[in-house]
Design a protein around this motif. Sequence first.
Motif, short mmCIF file in Angstrom:
data_model
loop_
_atom_site.label_atom_id
_atom_site.label_comp_id
_atom_site.label_asym_id
_atom_site.label_seq_id
_atom_site.Cartn_x
_atom_site.Cartn_y
_atom_site.Cartn_z
N ASP A 45 -6.43 -5.03 20.06
CA ASP A 45 -6.87 -3.75 20.63
C ASP A 45 -7.84 -3.03 19.69
N THR A 46 -7.50 -2.97 18.41
CA THR A 46 -8.36 -2.32 17.41
C THR A 46 -8.59 -3.31 16.26
N PRO A 47 -9.71 -4.04 16.28
CA PRO A 47 -9.96 -5.06 15.25
C PRO A 47 -10.05 -4.51 13.83
N ARG A 48 -10.35 -3.23 13.68
CA ARG A 48 -10.44 -2.67 12.32
C ARG A 48 -9.07 -2.57 11.64
N LYS A 49 -8.03 -2.71 12.40
CA LYS A 49 -6.68 -2.63 11.85
C LYS A 49 -6.39 -3.81 10.93
N ILE A 50 -7.10 -4.91 11.10
CA ILE A 50 -6.88 -6.09 10.24
C ILE A 50 -7.20 -5.77 8.79
N ILE A 51 -8.15 -4.86 8.55
CA ILE A 51 -8.50 -4.48 7.18
C ILE A 51 -7.30 -3.80 6.52
N ASP A 52 -6.65 -2.90 7.24
CA ASP A 52 -5.47 -2.24 6.69
C ASP A 52 -4.33 -3.23 6.47
N LEU A 53 -4.17 -4.15 7.40
CA LEU A 53 -3.08 -5.12 7.27
C LEU A 53 -3.30 -6.06 6.09
N VAL A 54 -4.53 -6.50 5.89
CA VAL A 54 -4.83 -7.38 4.75
C VAL A 54 -4.70 -6.58 3.45
N ALA A 55 -5.13 -5.32 3.46
CA ALA A 55 -5.00 -4.49 2.26
C ALA A 55 -3.54 -4.27 1.89
N ASN A 56 -2.67 -4.15 2.89
CA ASN A 56 -1.25 -4.00 2.61
C ASN A 56 -0.60 -5.33 2.23
N ALA A 57 -1.20 -6.45 2.62
CA ALA A 57 -0.64 -7.76 2.31
C ALA A 57 -1.06 -8.25 0.93
N LEU A 58 -2.10 -7.69 0.35
CA LEU A 58 -2.59 -8.18 -0.95
C LEU A 58 -1.64 -7.94 -2.13
N PRO A 59 -1.10 -6.74 -2.34
CA PRO A 59 -0.27 -6.54 -3.52
C PRO A 59 0.96 -7.44 -3.62
N PRO A 60 1.69 -7.70 -2.53
CA PRO A 60 2.85 -8.60 -2.68
C PRO A 60 2.46 -10.04 -3.03
N MET A 61 1.23 -10.43 -2.76
CA MET A 61 0.80 -11.80 -3.03
C MET A 61 0.24 -11.97 -4.44
N SER A 62 0.29 -10.94 -5.26
CA SER A 62 -0.33 -11.02 -6.58
C SER A 62 0.31 -12.09 -7.46
N ASN A 63 1.62 -12.24 -7.40
CA ASN A 63 2.27 -13.28 -8.21
C ASN A 63 1.77 -14.67 -7.86
N PHE A 64 1.63 -14.93 -6.56
CA PHE A 64 1.14 -16.24 -6.13
C PHE A 64 -0.27 -16.50 -6.66
N TYR A 65 -1.14 -15.52 -6.54
CA TYR A 65 -2.53 -15.73 -6.97
C TYR A 65 -2.66 -15.82 -8.49
N ILE A 66 -1.83 -15.10 -9.22
CA ILE A 66 -1.85 -15.23 -10.68
C ILE A 66 -1.39 -16.63 -11.08
N GLN A 67 -0.35 -17.14 -10.42
CA GLN A 67 0.11 -18.50 -10.69
C GLN A 67 -0.96 -19.52 -10.31
N LEU A 68 -1.63 -19.27 -9.19
CA LEU A 68 -2.71 -20.17 -8.77
C LEU A 68 -3.83 -20.21 -9.81
N LEU A 69 -4.20 -19.04 -10.33
CA LEU A 69 -5.25 -18.99 -11.35
C LEU A 69 -4.82 -19.68 -12.63
N ILE A 70 -3.60 -19.46 -13.06
CA ILE A 70 -3.12 -20.10 -14.29
C ILE A 70 -3.12 -21.61 -14.15
N ILE A 71 -2.60 -22.11 -13.05
CA ILE A 71 -2.57 -23.56 -12.85
C ILE A 71 -3.98 -24.12 -12.71
#
Length: 144
Positions: A45-71
């Motif tokens: 219905d409102t495609p701009r909402k995906i920006i807010d959803l991705v922005a809210n999904a980024l902080p919890p994924m920080s551990n995964f991405y830090i591990q990905l970078l280290i490996i």
Amino acid sequence: PISLSIQETSVFVKLSMFYIVQTFFIITISGSGFAIMNEFQQIFDTPRKIIDLVANALPPMSNFYIQLLIIEITGSLSLELLRVVPILLDYGRSLVGHNLTEKERSRSMGFLRSLADPAPFFHSYRVAHSVLNFMVIFIYSCLA
């Protein structure tokens, strides 16, 4: 006939986009659990909402991405600097072809190469990984 540099550039662009979309956005969206999945109707219905959803999904994924970078950084770059794979291939080549003449020793035997005959360096593959790493670093440095 396409030159090697044009081919490498084309592979780099396609591979970078694949890594950014697949590794970053898809993993971020799927790693956020069902939060984004439950709001598909609102996204349509409102495609701009995906920006807010991705922005809210980024902080919890920080551990995964830090591990990905280290490996990614310690694993692949350490193996590249220490030349583990070429040394193992050279050792395998010495076991298979120990009675070779000087001319035969200077050439590769299939995928078995001597240390004096290095394999081609595929810039597009290495640089595409670096683009993904820089993108993750820049995004999470802004969040910090």
